[in-house]
Design a protein around this motif. Structure first.
Motif, mmCIF file in Angstrom:
data_model
loop_
_atom_site.group_PDB
_atom_site.id
_atom_site.type_symbol
_atom_site.label_atom_id
_atom_site.label_comp_id
_atom_site.label_asym_id
_atom_site.label_seq_id
_atom_site.Cartn_x
_atom_site.Cartn_y
_atom_site.Cartn_z
ATOM 1 N N GLU A 97 14.837 0.514 1.495
ATOM 2 C CA GLU A 97 16.000 1.415 1.545
ATOM 3 C C GLU A 97 15.712 2.723 0.823
ATOM 4 O O GLU A 97 16.028 3.800 1.295
ATOM 5 N N VAL A 98 15.098 2.607 -0.361
ATOM 6 C CA VAL A 98 14.813 3.812 -1.162
ATOM 7 C C VAL A 98 13.443 4.387 -0.816
ATOM 8 O O VAL A 98 13.116 5.447 -1.318
ATOM 9 N N PRO A 99 12.653 3.792 0.084
ATOM 10 C CA PRO A 99 11.214 3.855 0.236
ATOM 11 C C PRO A 99 10.466 3.947 -1.097
ATOM 12 O O PRO A 99 10.156 5.045 -1.570
ATOM 13 N N SER A 100 10.252 2.785 -1.739
ATOM 14 C CA SER A 100 9.489 2.764 -2.991
ATOM 15 C C SER A 100 8.727 1.447 -3.098
ATOM 16 O O SER A 100 9.067 0.460 -2.445
ATOM 17 N N ALA A 112 0.834 -1.207 0.000
ATOM 18 C CA ALA A 112 0.000 0.000 0.000
ATOM 19 C C ALA A 112 0.866 1.253 0.000
ATOM 20 O O ALA A 112 2.070 1.191 0.233
ATOM 21 N N ILE A 113 0.212 2.384 -0.264
ATOM 22 C CA ILE A 113 0.869 3.685 -0.103
ATOM 23 C C ILE A 113 -0.021 4.555 0.799
ATOM 24 O O ILE A 113 -1.243 4.454 0.757
ATOM 25 N N LEU A 141 6.463 3.673 -7.425
ATOM 26 C CA LEU A 141 5.962 4.810 -6.632
ATOM 27 C C LEU A 141 6.948 5.099 -5.507
ATOM 28 O O LEU A 141 7.324 4.207 -4.749
ATOM 29 N N HIS A 142 7.408 6.364 -5.431
ATOM 30 C CA HIS A 142 8.371 6.777 -4.402
ATOM 31 C C HIS A 142 7.690 7.681 -3.375
ATOM 32 O O HIS A 142 6.691 8.335 -3.679
ATOM 33 N N VAL A 143 8.298 7.761 -2.198
ATOM 34 C CA VAL A 143 7.840 8.727 -1.188
ATOM 35 C C VAL A 143 7.941 10.135 -1.791
ATOM 36 O O VAL A 143 8.908 10.446 -2.483
ATOM 37 N N PHE A 144 6.924 10.957 -1.529
ATOM 38 C CA PHE A 144 6.799 12.355 -1.980
ATOM 39 C C PHE A 144 6.386 12.497 -3.449
ATOM 40 O O PHE A 144 6.262 13.622 -3.938
ATOM 41 N N ASP A 145 6.171 11.383 -4.162
ATOM 42 C CA ASP A 145 5.657 11.487 -5.537
ATOM 43 C C ASP A 145 4.269 12.125 -5.500
ATOM 44 O O ASP A 145 3.483 11.882 -4.580
ATOM 45 N N LYS A 146 3.985 12.929 -6.524
ATOM 46 C CA LYS A 146 2.648 13.523 -6.642
ATOM 47 C C LYS A 146 1.765 12.561 -7.429
ATOM 48 O O LYS A 146 2.174 12.044 -8.465
#
Length: 961
Positions: free
Chosen positions: A894-897, A863-864, A905-910
């Motif tokens: 490690e990369v939070p994705s 999930a996100i 999908l990465h952290v802080f992606d819009k």
């Protein structure tokens, strides 16, 4: 005097002392019956004025149709308090013997019965039988104290019946003895006393069949119900548990059930041992009938039986309470779903040390069997198991929010037994849901009692010469207040002026609430119990009565008010040259909103005294803030929302995040400065007894998620000190992504610990991490926080403006009070969040599907978690759901994705999401979200936003009204 008992005892120091106990008896204790002319009238102020009606006209009983009073024994009062509180039950005699036993065994029930006795409409009477010459009895040789008390109760019943026969009346009043103790009842009947069990009497009230639902199941907790196989192990008796805890075989701790998994819990072990601080308990038999917040004894399992916290979400939604095989299958899924690398200490509950049950809000899950009387009740709090109750009103109660109390949990019952207490109203109704929210978060919200209101000043009130003692008259100063719009409980006001030597005088003036609330009276006790004012979206639950909060203590404009002032002499660099504290009298010249104050500061056309004062304050505040930030104070972010309500329906019609102005910061800076100055003063004067507030530094591991998230955007966050964190947050800017810095600050807020009150004599660490201050307290909001009232009292003693009292200088009592204040503060925050969540649901109820921009805050394995800036709303988009094809998922911690099919999908992606309300479960309504952009194969599945999304608070920003 009837007797004096003499005995010797040894003191702790080893000396032998002789103790003489004298027991006095009286002839003048009234029976309480209004029709009685034999008893002397009660002395004024003794609290024994007749409470029983002259002609008891309670509900008609088929067992005793004549006029009668009721007299319950101790166990009946303890277990059937819900029945006794019902408006139908009147004219009850409560013996001193019974009250004393109840007081020793249950403080909550004791308080409830005292409240009922004080209610004039109930006609309950407290009879002091232990000091009445004809009802006092001595304990016989070889007689247990329990048997002696049972005998004392029967003696009192016989005396009452003989006494009431002497009243000249056509129809004699009888006293009915109520007991659920079989032996006591049989003995009473042999002695010629009319006695019934509670159930027999209540069932005889044929005009009130609804009362039967409120009967508690009186069978002992450990005893089995008829039939059914044994499911749970027996609880070890308390005496053996205590021995086992002493010898280290068992551990004592607080049982915390899981919201996500009803077959899992943790036990937080009491004591200082860091090892095995938190023990996992898994599986029905190991949970062994413990309920959330109980104090339990656990036995550690051998290391080869240790497990890891389960990642499976399991809700108890089965209707068939006998389906134990299904439970065992679910337990097997726990075992296959654990991560073997992170095994944790695991144990099983072997006994209950203290039950911490409370009345629970929830809804009835009506039985499928036609005309069944036994039904399951589902609590609103997912951590509480379902409760089996008997009711004849199932059709009426369906779809209603109700309150149920637990009576016991037999070994051969899948669920605890309980009884119906109260119907709150229809589920989904705004008033009902607010009531549920307050009850579930243990927010005291009943109307203030007459005893409390009796300590308020009589109106019309004015300041007297006596009030002016130890006070400075500051009514000539250009004082003003700056608050949110619609604020009526104005705690603070400010002034700034130039003085003859070219320096500035700056004053923070705080409502002098401690002048009106004196230590130890009913008003003070109620205020400390409430601890804080609770601000919901449409409602305010005051800590003090409205006469004080919105009138006499509110620093409104153009009226004289009593204040406690902190006054500094500063130079133009905001350096403090002198500080003084004084009780004062002020007259505020303006009550401004933040926007109005900002407009005055910005307007070139305005140059009056108030505006000049505001400009001086604003200029100094900016310098103070810079100094504070240079010192390492944190500026964090939290998406707070404001609802705009429809003036007629009071439903939310718009929802937006709050906008902060310069004037918000201006007020905050001076409140912080006053709090720090007062903290230092009271600590200098009372190093052992000061009430202070600290904010512990988070453990380094708390920051992992923030550091990794920043690293994914090629930014470095340093966390070795608050100053390093503050500086690296300031530098973490992206020209192409201006909202990134806010997201980082929101994430940093989640890493923080909770700020807490403590007593200076019981702690060595005073530091406030978020404010980078070595010492801090709360002084500036006494209308809405009880901690500030204690600080006012300490400061008043320190400057010679008031006298002390024993409890103020008792560090153990102060530490206990801090514990309650921390609890009340935490529950108020949870209640506020729940109110925002409920109003958010109301807002989206009429909106259908709403499409909005969102940012990814966290990524999980499946999930996100996204934040929608426009609404300050947070929710989880799941990529796995029952009965839907699961996409290919790849998680990188490690990369939070999270890679979903071919999209990463990465952290802080819009992203873009669709938001809608899912009301398929009326008790647990929730927001559902669907990812719209980027488009992922098969992601038309809905996703859930929990209404219980939690966030840590900003360390200590001024969170007002």
């Amino acid at each position: 005097m009837l007797t004096s008992r003499t005995f010797v005892k040894r003191t702790r120091a080893g000396a032998v002392v002789k103790v003489v106990r004298e027991h006095y008896l009286r002839d003048d204790i009234a029976c309480g019956a209004a029709a009685c002319r034999l008893c002397p009238p009660a002395a004024p102020g003794t609290g024994t004025a007749p409470g029983l009606e002259a002609r008891p006209n309670g509900p008609a009983s088929s067992l005793c149709p004549g006029p009668h009073f009721l007299l319950p024994d101790t166990n009946l009062l303890l277990h059937q308090i819900d029945i006794l509180e019902d408006p139908v039950i009147k004219n009850v005699i409560v013996l001193q013997t019974v009250l004393q036993e109840v007081r020793n065994r249950s403080a909550p029930v004791y308080k409830r019965i005292r409240d009922v006795i004080q209610n004039p409409e109930k006609h309950f009477y407290s009879f002091t039988n232990e000091h009445h010459r004809e009802t006092y009895i001595e304990q016989k040789r070889g007689e247990t104290s329990n048997d002696r008390n049972d005998r004392a109760i029967r003696v009192a019943v016989k005396w009452y019946n003989e006494h009431l026969k002497k009243i000249e009346d056509e129809e004699k009043i009888q006293v009915i003895f109520l007991t659920n103790d079989r032996t006591n009842k049989e003995t009473a009947l042999e002695e010629g006393i009319t006695a019934y069990t509670c159930e027999e009497y209540i069932k005889s009230l044929t005009a009130n069949p609804e009362l039967v639902d409120r009967l508690a199941c009186v069978s002992d907790e450990g005893k089995e119900i008829e039939g059914g196989k044994i499911i749970f192990p027996e609880h070890i008796p308390l005496s053996k548990l205590q021995q086992g805890i002493k010898s280290g075989i068992y551990l004592q701790g607080t049982y915390r059930a899981s919201r996500e998994n009803y077959l899992e819990a943790t036990v937080w072990v009491h004591g200082d041992a860091e090892e095995n601080k938190e023990i996992i308990v898994q599986g029905l038999k190991h949970l062994n009938r413990a309920i959330h917040e109980d104090i339990v004894a656990v036995e550690l399992l051998s290391k080869d039986e240790w497990v890891a916290p389960s990642s499976v979400v399991l809700q108890d939604d089965g209707q068939n309470e006998e389906d134990i095989e299904n439970e065992e299958e679910k337990e097997n899924t726990l075992k296959t779903s654990v991560n073997k690398d992170i095994l944790r200490p695991t144990g099983r509950v072997v006994g209950i040390i203290k039950r911490n049950w409370r009345p629970y809000c929830g809804m009835l899950s009506k039985s499928q069997i036609k005309e069944a009387r036994r039904h399951l009740f589902t609590p609103a709090d997912r951590r509480i198991p379902r409760i089996r109750i008997e009711t004849r009103q199932a059709d009426t109660l369906e779809g209603q929010r109700i309150i149920v109390a637990i009576d016991g949990w037999p070994r051969n019952s899948r669920y605890p037994n309980g009884h119906f207490v109260k119907n709150l109203g229809s589920a989904g109704d705004k008033e009902t849901e607010t009531e549920v929210l307050l009850l579930e978060h243990d927010v005291p919200h009943q109307a203030f009692s007459q005893a409390v209101l009796s300590f308020l000043p009589k109106m019309p009130w004015s300041i007297t010469e006596e009030d002016m003692k130890h006070r400075e008259d500051l009514r000539h100063l250009n004082v003003c207040s700056v608050d949110p719009p619609g604020c009526t409980d104005i705690d603070d006001a400010l002034h700034c002026r130039e003085i003859g030597n070219g320096n500035l005088e700056v004053g923070v003036h705080i409502a002098d609430v401690s002048h009106f609330i004196r230590p130890g009276n009913a008003l003070d006790e109620e205020s400390v119990k409430r601890g804080t004012t609770v601000y919901l979206c449409e409602k305010r639950i005051d800590m003090v009565p409205e006469l004080l909060s919105s009138n006499l203590c509110s620093l409104r404009s153009n009226v004289d008010r009593l204040a406690f002032s902190c006054i500094w002499e500063m130079n133009h660099k905001a350096e403090i040259l002198k500080t003084r504290f004084t009780k004062s009298i002020i007259n505020s010249k303006a009550s401004l909103t933040y926007a109005e104050a900002q407009m005055r500061i910005d307007s070139a056309a305005m140059n009056d005294d108030i505006t000049t004062s505001l400009r001086g304050l604003n200029k100094l505040a900016k310098i103070l803030k810079k100094k504070r930030i240079d010192n390492g104070a944190l500026t964090l972010a939290s998406p707070e929302v404001r609802f705009h309500m429809d003036s007629e329906t009071h439903d939310p019609i718009d929802l937006q995040t709050k906008e902060l102005k310069e004037t918000n910061s201006m007020v905050e800076e001076f409140m912080l400065l006053a709090n720090i100055s007062v903290a230092q003063k009271i600590y200098d004067e009372f190093p052992e007894f000061s009430l202070l507030r600290k904010h512990p530094a988070p453990p380094p591991s708390n920051y992992d998620i923030l550091v990794k998230a920043a690293k994914s955007k090629n930014l470095e966050i340093k966390t070795d000190s608050a100053k390093a964190l503050a500086e690296s947050l300031d530098k973490a800017e992206s020209p192409t992504f201006p909202y990134l810095n806010t997201l980082l600050r929101i994430l940093a807020t989640r890493c923080m610990m909770q700020a807490v009150y403590f007593c200076s004599g019981m702690d060595n660490d005073f530091h406030h991490y978020g404010l980078a201050s070595p010492i801090y307290t709360h002084f500036t909001s006494p209308i809405r926080r009880y901690a500030d009232i204690i600080v006012h009292r300490l400061l008043a003693v320190a400057i010679g403006a008031d006298s002390t009292y024993p409890e103020l200088l008792d560090k153990h009592k102060l530490a206990e009070m801090c514990k309650n204040l921390n609890y009340r503060h935490k529950m108020a925050q949870y209640a506020q969040r729940a109110s925002v969540a409920f109003h958010t649901q109301l807002f989206f109820k009429t909106k259908g599907v709403v499409n909005e921009d969102a940012y990814i805050l966290f990524v999980r394995k499946n999930a996100i978690v996204v934040l929608i800036p426009r609404y300050g709303l947070e929710g989880t988009v799941f990529f796995e759901e029952e009965d839907k094809p699961t996409p290919k998922l790849e998680y990188n911690s490690e990369v939070p994705s999270l890679s979903v099919e071919d999209t990463t999908l990465h952290v802080f992606d819009k992203v873009k999401v669709n938001i809608m309300l899912d009301d398929s479960n009326i008790q647990h309504q929730k927001m559902r979200m669907v990812l719209v952009e980027p488009k992922i194969l098969g992601n038309d599945m809905p996703a859930t936003l929990s209404a219980e999304a939690s966030s840590k608070d900003e360390p200590e920003q001024k969170k007002k009204k």
